[in-house]
Design an enzyme around this catalytic site. Structure first.
Site, PDB file in Angstrom:
ATOM      1  N   ASP A 158       0.769  -1.233   0.000  1.00  0.00           N
ATOM      2  CA  ASP A 158       0.000   0.000   0.000  1.00  0.00           C
ATOM      3  C   ASP A 158       0.808   1.296   0.000  1.00  0.00           C
ATOM      4  OD1 ASP A 158      -1.708  -2.113   0.464  1.00  0.00           O
ATOM      5  OD2 ASP A 158      -2.859  -1.109   2.005  1.00  0.00           O
ATOM      6  N   GLU A 382       1.185  -9.573  11.674  1.00  0.00           N
ATOM      7  CA  GLU A 382       0.981  -9.168  10.282  1.00  0.00           C
ATOM      8  C   GLU A 382       2.307  -8.889   9.587  1.00  0.00           C
ATOM      9  OE1 GLU A 382      -1.586  -5.756   7.818  1.00  0.00           O
ATOM     10  OE2 GLU A 382      -1.495  -5.709  10.016  1.00  0.00           O
TER      11      GLU A 382
END
Length: 410
Positions: A158, A382
């Site tokens: 991102d 994550e």
């Protein structure tokens, strides 16, 4: 490793929503495209039927033009932003309006090869959908020779520095007030900034305003960048889709042609000044000027060049645990901020598969061992600080559990 194996299986089961898997509870409450493909890979190590259902649920949300969206909103999740009303796509099951890294064919091939008898008929049913998605990429995103993305979220990476040059041309001043769940759940120093997020939302608004018409997006969206990461992933996915099609008796000549076309087109991503593959802004022609983890996927597509060897060694030796998401020597490097420096287990796995394909068994083993050490040290997070393994982002994360079961913990 039995305890960690058990924990990983429990995470996959805990994030299972009955046919699709969320990346982690609360923080990401929907189905994400490439997360689901990794979930299927993990499920395949202990539940083949559940692995195939993951793929089937994802492709059930495929658009008529072949695009497989990056988010599928199966259930309501009040408080999540941006939700389906922001995307404005509609449909029986609302989705986002962009796609995500095409890793499904690569991971589906590994799931199928692990148990062909159990998966062949389900593969046969999914094959036309995979083919349509690959055709969508080639027809809508490859005009420049390499693969372009119309939103940083479409790349999967991102806020990596690759996109800074393109995002600089995006006006996010009209984003208005909004509340981000990620900022509420995770330390803000580990997430994209508000300026970046305002620009992301401006791009969503552009897509919604044009009815997600792909031709309009490619021609007029203020952000359009050629991406080495997606390009290498799609080349490998073409190779894997062809390998799946042959035993089904399919004519794979079109797919082989796509792979050859992209292998030629990837040369447009070679930055001679950086001496590396690099992202390029297709609106201005400017290079990103930074080596990201997307460039390190070149071995996965067998598009490596000798100059990349030195970059791989330098970036790897500058950290402790696998490959960082951005060059540690670049001014933009931030070791804990999302894609601007941290190490990601699923990227380590993809780069590792590339090293193995290139016959670099020792390098693949080192990367696998370092990824295992991350998980053993900090759990199923994550992403991680690449220097000291400090846990970052969400916990009990699906793709980290899947990577442990299918690769790192072997």
């Amino acid at each position: 490793m039995t305890m960690l194996d058990d924990q990983a299986r429990a995470i996959l089961r805990g994030n299972d929503r009955g046919g699709y898997t969320v990346p982690t509870d609360m923080l990401y409450p929907f189905q994400w495209n490439w997360d689901s493909a990794f979930a299927a890979w993990g499920f395949s190590t202990f539940d083949s039927d559940r692995a195939w259902r993951e793929f089937e649920t994802l492709f059930a949300a495929q658009w008529a033009d072949g695009m497989v969206p990056h988010m599928v909103f199966h259930d309501a999740a009040p408080g999540y932003f941006p939700g389906p009303e922001v995307w404005g796509v509609g449909g029986d099951v609302p989705t986002s309006g962009i796609s995500q890294p095409p890793v499904a064919a690569t991971l589906m091939r590994m799931v199928w090869e692990a148990d062909p008898e159990a998966g062949t008929e389900r593969l046969r049913a999914l094959y036309p959908r995979l083919l349509a998605w690959h055709r969508w990429w080639m027809q809508t995103r490859c005009a420049s020779g390499a693969v372009a993305v119309c939103h940083p979220w479409e790349s999967g990476r991102d806020n990596c520095p690759d996109w800074d040059v393109g995002l600089a041309n995006v006006d996010g001043s009209g984003a208005g007030d909004y509340a981000r769940r990620d900022a509420a759940e995770v330390d803000g120093e580990q997430r994209p900034t508000k300026l970046e997020y305002d620009r992301y939302l401006a791009l969503v608004r552009f897509g919604k305003d044009c009815g997600w018409d792909q031709q309009t997006i490619v021609e007029r969206c203020p952000f359009l960048m050629a991406d080495p990461g997606i390009t290498f992933l799609l080349i490998r996915a073409h190779d894997d889709l062809a390998a799946l099609g042959r035993p089904l008796g399919e004519d794979v000549s079109e797919i082989e042609g796509w792979a050859a076309q992209l292998r030629a087109g990837v040369q447009t991503l070679w930055n001679p000044e950086l001496q590396s593959f690099d992202a390029r802004d297709l609106r201005s022609g400017a290079w990103a000027g930074v080596i990201g983890s997307g460039a390190l996927l070149c071995w996965l597509a067998r598009c490596e060049r000798p100059e990349m060897e030195a970059h791989l060694a330098r970036m790897w030796d500058a950290v402790t645990y696998g490959l960082p998401s951005s060059d540690p020597e670049a001014p933009s490097f931030e070791r804990k901020r999302y894609w601007r420096g941290p190490v990601w287990p699923q990227m380590n796995a993809l780069i590792g598969l590339g090293l193995l394909s290139a016959g670099r068994d020792w390098d693949e083993a080192r990367l696998r061992e370092e990824t295992a050490a991350l998980i053993e040290s900090a759990g199923f997070r994550e992403y991680f600080d690449p220097l000291d393994a400090a846990p970052c982002g969400g916990d009990n994360f699906t793709w980290t559990a899947a990577v442990w079961l299918a690769w790192a913990g072997r």
